[in-house]
Design a protein around this motif. Structure first.
Motif, short mmCIF file in Angstrom:
data_model
loop_
_atom_site.label_atom_id
_atom_site.label_comp_id
_atom_site.label_asym_id
_atom_site.label_seq_id
_atom_site.Cartn_x
_atom_site.Cartn_y
_atom_site.Cartn_z
N TYR A 1 0.85 -1.18 0.00
CA TYR A 1 0.00 0.00 0.00
C TYR A 1 0.89 1.24 0.00
O TYR A 1 1.97 1.25 0.60
N GLN B 1 0.84 5.20 1.19
CA GLN B 1 0.11 6.15 2.02
C GLN B 1 0.75 7.53 1.89
O GLN B 1 1.82 7.79 2.46
N PRO C 1 -4.19 4.49 3.44
CA PRO C 1 -3.39 3.61 2.57
C PRO C 1 -4.14 3.30 1.27
O PRO C 1 -5.35 3.08 1.30
N PHE D 1 0.26 -5.34 9.27
CA PHE D 1 1.09 -4.34 8.62
C PHE D 1 2.48 -4.26 9.22
O PHE D 1 2.68 -4.47 10.42
N GLY D 2 3.42 -3.89 8.35
CA GLY D 2 4.74 -3.49 8.82
C GLY D 2 4.72 -2.02 9.20
O GLY D 2 3.68 -1.35 9.10
N GLU D 3 5.87 -1.53 9.63
CA GLU D 3 5.95 -0.14 10.06
C GLU D 3 6.15 0.82 8.89
O GLU D 3 6.02 2.03 9.06
N LEU E 1 3.63 0.79 2.75
CA LEU E 1 3.29 -0.22 3.75
C LEU E 1 3.18 -1.59 3.12
O LEU E 1 2.57 -1.76 2.07
#
Lengths: 109, 115
Positions: free
Chosen positions: B35, B37, B43, B106-108, B90
């Motif tokens: 994604y 953002q 996102p 999700f990752g950071e 993301l």
């Protein structure tokens, strides 16, 4: 068209006050809707999904197909609820989430 | 249980360059989604990979491409960078289908700045 609208950019309330974060959607058929939350310095995470009809951290959300809404509610806000909240809809193909722009909830004492 | 990890966390590129972002999915997850953002936005779906193949794509041009590897990790490649590509990217992993549809981990994120 598939779309998620969160009309409020910022919602400020006092601790103990009721909270309602608005979400409206546009979708053909039966939607799958979610609320995601991002606390300060944390990653985006799932808060709740409409299928489960569960209450998480005191939050609930009811799907209203007539009004095409999925508002997030909590009767008594806590300071730790301060975060960015995103409403999301699974797309028609079932491959992705369509997110709203998000609402920042600020709870002060 | 290992969560989703992304690298690098921050990077700066100039217009016209190419960038590769990397993602390791959560243990046991076979699907990876990317994604974008932008600032002040939610996102936006770029694409999803399942069993090393693209399984869905959002409204992004072909210069956004990806890969998924046998261990389910993934890369996002962006060619010919434009200023508007500046965003947080993301990565999210999931188990495809069934009751987990829509539950993404999700990752950071990787914050890309294009100058």
């Amino acid at each position: 068209a598939q779309r998620v609208t969160q009309p409020e950019k910022l919602l400020s309330v006092f601790k103990g006050a009721p909270v309602e974060l608005k979400c409206n959607y546009s979708y053909s058929g039966s939607p799958e809707l979610f609320w995601y939350v991002q606390y300060s310095r944390q990653r985006l995470q799932l808060l709740l999904r409409h299928i489960s009809r569960e209450s998480i951290k005191g939050f609930t959300a009811d799907l209203n197909k007539g009004e095409t809404s999925f508002h997030l509610k909590k009767p008594f806000a806590q300071e730790e609820d301060s975060a960015m909240y995103y409403c999301a809809l699974v797309n028609q193909a079932g491959t992705a989430l369509i997110f709203g722009k998000g609402t920042t909830l600020s709870v002060s004492s | 249980e290992t969560g989703v990890t992304q690298s690098p966390t921050h990077l700066i590129k100039t217009r016209g360059q190419q960038v590769t972002l990397r993602c390791s999915s959560q243990s046991g997850h076979n699907t990876v989604s990317w994604y974008q953002q932008a600032l002040g936005q939610g996102p936006q779906f770029i694409f999803q990979y399942y069993r090393e193949e693209e399984n869905g794509r959002g409204n992004f041009p072909p210069r956004f491409s990806g890969l998924q590897f046998p261990n389910y990790s993934s890369e996002l490649n962006v060619n010919a960078l434009e200023l508007d590509d500046s965003a947080l990217y993301l990565c999210a992993s999931s188990l495809r289908g069934g009751a987990n549809t829509g539950e993404l981990f999700f990752g950071e994120g990787s914050r890309l700045t294009v100058l």
